[in-house]
Design an enzyme around this catalytic site. Structure first.
Site, mmCIF file in Angstrom:
data_model
loop_
_atom_site.group_PDB
_atom_site.id
_atom_site.type_symbol
_atom_site.label_atom_id
_atom_site.label_comp_id
_atom_site.label_asym_id
_atom_site.label_seq_id
_atom_site.Cartn_x
_atom_site.Cartn_y
_atom_site.Cartn_z
ATOM 1 N N GLY A 142 0.830 -1.201 0.000
ATOM 2 C CA GLY A 142 0.000 0.000 0.000
ATOM 3 C C GLY A 142 0.860 1.244 0.000
ATOM 4 O O GLY A 142 2.058 1.194 0.327
ATOM 5 N N CYS A 164 5.424 -6.046 1.651
ATOM 6 C CA CYS A 164 5.770 -4.614 1.626
ATOM 7 C C CYS A 164 5.083 -3.896 2.798
ATOM 8 O O CYS A 164 5.457 -4.090 3.943
ATOM 9 C CB CYS A 164 5.413 -4.012 0.269
ATOM 10 S SG CYS A 164 6.199 -2.407 -0.053
ATOM 11 N N TYR A 165 4.055 -3.062 2.524
ATOM 12 C CA TYR A 165 3.344 -2.400 3.615
ATOM 13 C C TYR A 165 2.794 -3.429 4.595
ATOM 14 O O TYR A 165 2.788 -3.213 5.816
ATOM 15 C CB TYR A 165 2.208 -1.547 3.048
ATOM 16 C CG TYR A 165 1.397 -0.810 4.102
ATOM 17 C CD1 TYR A 165 1.777 0.463 4.519
ATOM 18 C CD2 TYR A 165 0.258 -1.381 4.667
ATOM 19 C CE1 TYR A 165 1.037 1.145 5.477
ATOM 20 C CE2 TYR A 165 -0.487 -0.715 5.621
ATOM 21 C CZ TYR A 165 -0.089 0.554 6.026
ATOM 22 O OH TYR A 165 -0.816 1.227 6.983
ATOM 23 N N HIS A 177 8.136 -7.664 -3.589
ATOM 24 C CA HIS A 177 6.838 -8.053 -4.148
ATOM 25 C C HIS A 177 6.962 -9.373 -4.905
ATOM 26 O O HIS A 177 7.367 -9.391 -6.069
ATOM 27 C CB HIS A 177 6.307 -6.962 -5.080
ATOM 28 C CG HIS A 177 5.838 -5.741 -4.355
ATOM 29 N ND1 HIS A 177 4.549 -5.602 -3.901
ATOM 30 C CD2 HIS A 177 6.502 -4.614 -3.991
ATOM 31 C CE1 HIS A 177 4.425 -4.426 -3.283
ATOM 32 N NE2 HIS A 177 5.597 -3.809 -3.328
ATOM 33 N N GLU A 207 4.568 -11.103 -6.057
ATOM 34 C CA GLU A 207 3.447 -11.285 -6.982
ATOM 35 C C GLU A 207 3.722 -10.740 -8.380
ATOM 36 O O GLU A 207 2.982 -11.050 -9.326
ATOM 37 C CB GLU A 207 2.172 -10.630 -6.416
ATOM 38 C CG GLU A 207 2.166 -9.104 -6.382
ATOM 39 C CD GLU A 207 2.802 -8.502 -5.137
ATOM 40 O OE1 GLU A 207 2.457 -7.358 -4.805
ATOM 41 O OE2 GLU A 207 3.645 -9.174 -4.510
ATOM 42 N N ASP A 232 -18.633 -12.538 -20.987
ATOM 43 C CA ASP A 232 -19.057 -12.520 -19.581
ATOM 44 C C ASP A 232 -20.545 -12.829 -19.436
ATOM 45 O O ASP A 232 -20.939 -13.706 -18.663
ATOM 46 C CB ASP A 232 -18.756 -11.156 -18.946
ATOM 47 C CG ASP A 232 -17.319 -10.719 -19.159
ATOM 48 O OD1 ASP A 232 -16.456 -11.604 -19.327
ATOM 49 O OD2 ASP A 232 -17.064 -9.507 -19.169
ATOM 50 N N LYS A 281 -11.118 -12.420 -16.143
ATOM 51 C CA LYS A 281 -11.536 -12.701 -17.514
ATOM 52 C C LYS A 281 -11.038 -14.047 -18.025
ATOM 53 O O LYS A 281 -11.801 -14.795 -18.654
ATOM 54 C CB LYS A 281 -11.049 -11.576 -18.426
ATOM 55 C CG LYS A 281 -11.394 -11.757 -19.892
ATOM 56 C CD LYS A 281 -12.879 -11.564 -20.185
ATOM 57 C CE LYS A 281 -13.229 -10.089 -20.153
ATOM 58 N NZ LYS A 281 -14.627 -9.850 -20.591
#
Length: 517
Positions: free
Chosen positions: A59, A86-87, A173, A175, A231, A373
């Site tokens: 964040g 991180c945060y 990070h 990710e 969708d 998606k």
């Protein structure tokens, strides 16, 4: 519609990171279900829902700043492992007796991580790793109950764990793709530390979604809004599997669609999927609502209200229709408001999320609300949706109204439809569609001077947008070959009377969005 979580799931608490959704994507890729929750979700609620683990996102705030987002400190005591990123690491350290201060030098970009202690978090990994840093603060003090697991040249406490509480923290990070072995670190946390087995699959999701739809729609029919995109088509297919002929799919031809869209929708839903379908011709109604409207948020909300009004009117003709199904996806929810009222910024309203009136008149069914998606496409394949529909590029709910920048009129829509058809034709004729997430034309609210046949022209400008992406949450502009751009410009200017200039959008998301409005 309540959505049943699987027994094995991970809670991700959002502290405003641009990467929160990316964490969710990475966890799902490892076949573990997860959801993004409010940062201040009570520990009692988390404990009751029994997640296998909790991830605290990054964040932009500083944990020591007034008003900085916090978590319920009791969550560290509910017994399941917690990973702070991180945060999230800084917040965990702060809650557990550590200290956080501004870094002497902010650290953004690649760093070399040296693993100091063998730990399940880094199981099977080499002693040094390339990682991605993005922080201005860092943990500078830890209590005696912490162990340091890894460091970098600029960050002595780059990875830590608490010895008495199952809390892990990483300053980098894992990710992002810029941490090449970040997937392995997340896998270690999920499987070796949280005890996950990777049981979540698209097939299990379908079974549960069908069961949830049946449990919700117990005493009436479902009115499913279909747009022609993957969708809403997949939503209709799920509902049809759940309730059969109690589903009525309604397609609204609102005058804001691409060329030949209504015919394509009818052919797929009626002929290929055997779904009961009603087509409503409502162009005049929508264009009247949009007259003189230039604000994109107003456009979205008016279109949303008109859709609901049309559905209400159609529902009144069928006494048993009590439920409204929509193809809302996770990115729609995330971009329309702060996730679960967390600190992330609102990007834009989606007509089927931010534009709904307070008194809907239906019980809402959104089986894809927590899907991305690519997951929807996989669901569609399992349900037998034709490949041509599954791989159609995403199309915004408000349609061409948000690609005609500025005022929406029939004439401007016709110009855009013609230019957009050329973009689609050239891209697909050259076989480039598989590498692109979206490719379309945008009609700009400006005119420019040109020379055509030795005469001065003063006509419209079209922008071409083509992007590459994995999930629509981030995107990069596509490096189309020069000859393709030249062909697009030449055809649009020569074949669409009223356009004399074509430009190419080279903006990425972020900082831009994929759509212009």
């Amino acid at each position: 519609m309540p959505i049943t979580r699987p027994d094995e799931w991970i809670a991700i608490l959002d502290f405003g990171s641009q990467y929160s959704q990316l964490i969710a994507r990475r966890v799902r890729e490892l076949k573990v279900y997860c959801e993004i929750l409010r940062n201040d979700t009570p520990a009692s609620a988390l404990g009751a829902s029994r997640p296998r683990g909790i991830i605290l996102s990054g964040g932009p705030a500083s944990v020591y700043a007034p008003g900085a987002p916090r978590c319920d400190p009791a969550l560290f005591r509910i017994g399941c492992p917690v990973l702070g990123i991180c945060y999230g690491m800084q917040l965990g350290a702060d809650c557990l007796g550590g200290s956080v201060t501004p870094a002497a030098a902010r650290e953004y970009g690649h760093a070399e991580l040296s693993i100091l202690k063998h730990d399940p978090l880094f199981s099977g990994l080499p002693p040094t790793l390339k990682v991605w840093m993005s922080h201005g603060d860092r943990v500078t003090g830890l209590g005696s109950d912490f162990e340091i697991l890894a460091r970098t040249a600029n960050c002595p406490l780059a990875a830590v764990r608490h010895t008495g509480i199952p809390f892990y923290g990483v300053q980098f990070h894992p990710e992002v793709v810029h941490t090449p072995q970040g997937r392995d670190i997340l896998l270690n946390f999920l499987f070796h530390i949280c005890g996950c087995r990777g049981l979540w699959s698209i097939r299990s999701f379908i079974d549960q979604a069908v069961e949830d739809i049946r449990a919700t729609a117990t005493n009436g029919g479902i009115l499913c809004a279909v747009s022609g995109g993957v969708d809403s088509t997949v939503t209709a297919a799920l509902c049809a599997r759940a309730v059969g002929n109690r589903l009525l799919a309604v397609f609204v031809d609102n005058g804001l669609l691409r060329r030949d869209e209504p015919e394509t929708v009818e052919r797929v839903l009626r002929d290929a999927l055997g779904i009961r379908l009603v087509v409503l011709r409502s162009e005049d109604r929508f264009l009247t609502s949009l007259r003189d409207v230039t604000d994109p948020e107003v456009k979205r909300k008016r279109i949303g209200h008109d859709f609901i009004a049309v559905f209400r009117e159609e529902a009144a003709r069928h006494e048993d229709l009590r439920y409204l199904a929509q193809g809302t996806l996770y990115p729609d929810v995330i971009e329309s408001h702060s996730p679960f009222q967390g600190p992330s910024a609102t990007i834009k309203s989606h007509h089927n999320v931010g534009g709904l009136p307070a008194e809907l008149g239906f019980t809402l069914i959104e089986p894809l609300r927590y899907c991305f998606k690519d997951e929807v496409r996989e669901i569609g394949r399992e349900l037998g949706v034709p490949p041509a529909m599954i791989h159609r590029q995403p199309f915004p709910g408000p349609g061409l109204a948000v690609r005609v920048v500025g005022a929406v009129t029939r004439d401007r829509l016709d110009l855009l439809r013609a230019a957009d058809a050329i973009v689609i034709d050239e891209i697909e004729r050259r076989g480039l569609q598989d590498r692109l997430w979206q490719y379309f034309a945008v009609l700009l609210p400006v005119q420019s001077v040109g020379v055509m046949g030795d005469e001065r022209t003063y006509e419209n400008v079209v922008a071409i947008r083509a992007v590459e992406s994995q999930d629509g949450m981030t995107a990069d502009w596509a490096r189309l070959p020069d000859e393709v751009l030249a062909a697009l410009s030449n055809r649009i200017i020569n074949e669409v009377r009223g356009i004399n200039r074509v430009v190419y959008d080279i903006s990425s998301k972020p900082p831009s969005t994929i759509e212009w409005e």
